[in-house]
Design an enzyme around this catalytic site. Sequence first.
Site, PDB file in Angstrom:
ATOM      1  N   GLU A  38       7.536   1.470   6.428  1.00  0.00           N
ATOM      2  CA  GLU A  38       7.628   0.018   6.546  1.00  0.00           C
ATOM      3  C   GLU A  38       8.981  -0.394   7.129  1.00  0.00           C
ATOM      4  OE1 GLU A  38       5.126  -2.216   5.759  1.00  0.00           O
ATOM      5  OE2 GLU A  38       3.939  -0.387   5.480  1.00  0.00           O
ATOM      6  N   GLU A  79       9.290  -4.835  -2.662  1.00  0.00           N
ATOM      7  CA  GLU A  79       8.777  -4.411  -1.357  1.00  0.00           C
ATOM      8  C   GLU A  79       7.733  -3.310  -1.519  1.00  0.00           C
ATOM      9  OE1 GLU A  79       7.877  -4.352   2.486  1.00  0.00           O
ATOM     10  OE2 GLU A  79       9.221  -5.841   1.590  1.00  0.00           O
ATOM     11  N   GLU A  86      -0.745  -4.717   0.161  1.00  0.00           N
ATOM     12  CA  GLU A  86      -1.259  -4.694   1.529  1.00  0.00           C
ATOM     13  C   GLU A  86      -2.204  -3.518   1.749  1.00  0.00           C
ATOM     14  OE1 GLU A  86       2.140  -4.797   4.092  1.00  0.00           O
ATOM     15  OE2 GLU A  86       2.496  -6.929   3.734  1.00  0.00           O
TER      16      GLU A  86
END
Length: 133
Positions: A38, A79, A86
């Site tokens: 990411e 995060e 997600e």
Amino acid sequence: MNAPQTAPRQKPERITGVAHLFAAAGYSIGGLRRLWQETAFRHISLALPLCLILFAALGVGMLEYAILLVLFFGLIAVEALNTAIECIVDHLAPQWEEFARDAKDLGSLATMCLLCANGVFLGTVVFRSLALN
């Protein structure tokens, strides 16, 4: 023609004792490897040493370093959770769905809140350090 059916995977046996600590560490390292993919996490990883250098230049105390690390670890944790959300949402809703958008937006909001908290703290430390000099 039908695709061949695969047998359902069996749930792994529960690991206990000291072996559980090593297994948990392995799972965390796996999560870190996934999170490294990411861009946001890589940016956070770059920002931490820059902030540490800034703090050293400003000559701040140990309390400020401790708060900085707590805020950054909190940001990394959020995060990681946002990325997990997600992943699950992308699996459950490969096409656009309103619930998927909402879930992703809420995860993003959580990350942004901690980014703002980090920014407020950094700004306060820098302002206070420059105002005292």
